[in-house]
Each structure stands twice: as structure tokens, then as C-alpha cells.
Motif scaffolding. Sequence first.
Motif, short mmCIF file in Angstrom:
data_model
loop_
_atom_site.label_atom_id
_atom_site.label_comp_id
_atom_site.label_asym_id
_atom_site.label_seq_id
_atom_site.Cartn_x
_atom_site.Cartn_y
_atom_site.Cartn_z
N MET A 69 -38.92 15.13 10.37
CA MET A 69 -38.91 15.83 9.86
C MET A 69 -39.70 17.49 9.74
SD MET A 69 -35.92 14.57 8.28
CE MET A 69 -34.81 15.83 6.91
N ALA A 71 -43.09 17.29 10.97
CA ALA A 71 -44.11 17.39 9.66
C ALA A 71 -44.69 17.97 10.95
CB ALA A 71 -44.41 15.94 8.99
N GLY A 108 -43.99 19.60 5.45
CA GLY A 108 -45.58 19.63 5.31
C GLY A 108 -46.38 19.11 5.76
N SER A 109 -47.42 18.85 5.76
CA SER A 109 -48.30 17.55 6.75
C SER A 109 -47.97 16.31 6.80
CB SER A 109 -49.61 17.68 5.48
OG SER A 109 -49.68 19.15 4.96
N LYS A 151 -34.57 21.84 5.51
CA LYS A 151 -35.08 21.92 4.70
C LYS A 151 -36.80 22.43 5.19
CE LYS A 151 -33.52 16.97 2.39
NZ LYS A 151 -32.82 17.60 1.90
N LEU A 153 -40.39 21.56 3.29
CA LEU A 153 -40.88 21.06 2.13
C LEU A 153 -42.78 21.50 2.04
CD1 LEU A 153 -39.18 17.57 1.51
CD2 LEU A 153 -38.94 19.80 0.24
N GLY A 154 -43.23 21.00 0.77
CA GLY A 154 -44.30 21.15 0.55
C GLY A 154 -45.37 22.14 2.06
N GLU A 158 -44.65 26.82 2.61
CA GLU A 158 -45.76 27.37 2.56
C GLU A 158 -45.33 28.52 3.42
OE1 GLU A 158 -49.73 27.03 0.20
OE2 GLU A 158 -49.05 24.75 0.71
N HIS A 178 -45.71 20.12 -4.37
CA HIS A 178 -46.68 19.69 -4.47
C HIS A 178 -46.54 18.81 -5.74
CE1 HIS A 178 -46.52 23.09 -1.67
NE2 HIS A 178 -47.12 22.73 -0.71
N MET A 181 -46.70 15.77 -5.61
CA MET A 181 -48.00 15.29 -5.31
C MET A 181 -49.26 14.99 -5.65
SD MET A 181 -45.84 14.27 -2.53
CE MET A 181 -47.44 13.96 -0.88
#
Length: 299
Positions: A69, A71, A108-109, A151, A153-154, A158, A178, A181
Motif C-alpha cells: 500500500m 509504505a 506510512g512507514s 488511503k 495513513l500515518g 503526514e 499514530h 500505534m
Amino acid sequence: MAYSIWRCMLNRSATRWHLYRSLSLYNSSHGFNAEEIKNKLAPFTGGSVTLVKGENGIAELCIDNPSRMNAFTGTMMMELEERISDLENWQEGKGLIVYGAKNTFCSGSDLNAVKAISNPKDGILMCMLMQNTLTRLQRLPLISVALVQGKALGGGAELCTACDFRLMTEDSEIRFVHKLMGLVPGWGGATRLIQLVGSRNALKLLSSTLRVHPQYALNIGLADDILSSGTDGPLEKTQTWIASYTKGAAEVNRAVKKVITSGREKLIEDSLRSEKDIFGTVWGGPANMQALEKGTKHN
Ligand SMILES: CC[C@H](C(=O)O)C(=O)SCCNC(=O)CCNC(=O)[C@H](O)C(C)(C)COP(=O)(O)OP(=O)(O)OC[C@H]1O[C@@H](n2cnc3c(N)ncnc32)[C@H](O)[C@@H]1OP(=O)(O)O
């Protein structure tokens, strides 16, 4: 003669301003060692960050890791930094579209990398690396638009806040996950979210981890437009959207973005001085002289 000396002085101060703007936030004086964290991130491979610079001055940056996705693996974090350096040196550039491959933005990461660097020291180094990169993205003298499909996300949420504008497709969502998590944003997303939507809305989004759908995002000022489905795909629609903000000469578009960056980031007196310096770089320039010669009217 006097005119060219004056012009040269103005250009020099504008160059100094540009250097200041493109400086990263963190360096060795803050305990930041880029090589140390890059060595730790390097084993987490996969995906890519691709950049296509158009002859019309609009570049497209694609976050491309669809099997996760989109990441950010470790190597993608480093590639993002390289692409931003490339854009910083692109004098013909006017605009930038940031999007994710296969109709989703970014999750995200990469959690595999996150697990491997879950100790506080590495976490802070990764945070400084990504804050540096995303701050440089935000400060580019290019008008930037995040195309949010699927999406964000996270860290993906950002990333989209580091662009000047956000366009969302009807089925998309931005979600600051976040808290779920056990985290808060670390890539600069909280600071930028407050600037975009105000501290009360930012607090709501971070504390509730709400899925921010397009209409709500538009209402609170997080999104700038909703892209409805139609014959043109979302990327084509974004190209059309950005075109109305990037008409005209590159140096004028770049000056427009620079005065806004200066106003956003500096104290009022510094910002006014910067505005004067940037004004000096376009006053009497080719686009200005052409408009004067044509007797351009605005009715
Ligand atoms: C400061 C930033 C912050 C940090 O670094 O501290 C972060 O960004 S932490 C990461 C925040 N992101 C997440 O926690 C995302 C977790 N993933 C999900 O919630 C879902 O996968 C979702 C909603 C992104 C997609 O759900 P969907 O049902 O549509 O698909 P799958 O779950 O089957 O996902 C497909 C495939 O992608 C892998 N995936 C998704 N996100 C990540 C990620 N961030 N890192 C690594 N891998 C990710 C997912 O595991 C699936 O892989 P598979 O091998 O098929 O199981």
C-alpha cells in the motif's frame, strides 16, 4: 551600470534566501547523523520513488510500493530525499504532483523497518531524516499538490500535509493512525496539520484517529477539492487543476511560492524583508516587461 550592480545585489540576496530556505532543519549540531540512520534503513528494500519532470514545468512524484500500500521502505526514504534534491535544482520547475501508485496514496512507514528501528535513538534519527526531507519538499519553489486516492495513513497522512494543496478522490481517506500505534506524528505532520486546520481540529484528528473523508476534509480546510469520477482519470484531473495555478513564466511562479513560504515560516519583519528581496528578482524581469509592453488589462 548602477542598475546592474543593484540587480546583482538583489540576486545575491535572493540566492542567500534560497540557500537558507533549502537548508535542512537538523544537522550534526542537533546530533543528527544522516549516514548512521541511512545505514540502518538500507537493508529495508523494495518499492521506489519515481520522478518525471514535464516540459511544461510540472513534475510528478510517484510513491510506488503497491504490494505494501505504498509504505515507505528504508530505500524509498532515501530515494525521496534524492528526488527532492533533484527538484531543488530544477530551475524550469513550476509545479509538483505527489501521488501513490495503483490508486492509493501511502500507508506510512514500512512496518518491517519500523520494528527494526524501534529503539528511541534510531526512531529520533529516522524522524529527523524524514522531517528534513518533508520540510525541503514543503519549501520547494514549486506549487505542490498531493493527489490522495485510496488511503493516506500515518506517515502517508503526514506526507500529504507537506504539499501546498490536497485533492481527494470521492472514496479516499486521510487518517492519522499514530495514536493507535502508540505514537504521535514525527515527520512534521502535527505541526503542519495545526497550520492547515487549526489546533482544535488537529487535536480532534490525532486524538480520535478519525477517518477523514473528502467532504469533512474540505470543510475543515485539509482538502482543497474533491475529484469526482469521470472520463478523465484522477491524475489527468490533477494536471488540469494545477495548470490554473502555474500559468506564466517559471521565475514568476517560483517567486509566488517563495513569498508564501517566507510569510509562513518567518517572523513578520524577516518575512517583509524577504518579500522585498523576492520582489526584486522579478521586478523589471522579462515577464514583467512583457506585461508592461502589452499593456495587459485584467478586466
Ligand atoms: C511517523 C509515521 C509512522 C511511523 O513511522 O512512526 C507510521 O507511518 S507507522 C505506519 C502506519 N501505517 C500502518 O500502520 C498501516 C498498517 N496497515 C493497514 O492498516 C492496512 O494494511 C491498510 C489499511 C493500509 C490496507 O488495508 P487493506 O485491507 O486494503 O490491505 P491489506 O491490509 O491486505 O494490505 C495489503 C498489504 O500491504 C501491507 N501493508 C500495508 N501497509 C503497510 C505498512 N505500513 N508497512 C508494511 N506493510 C504494509 C499489508 O501488510 C499487506 O501485506 P500482506 O503481505 O498481503 O499481508
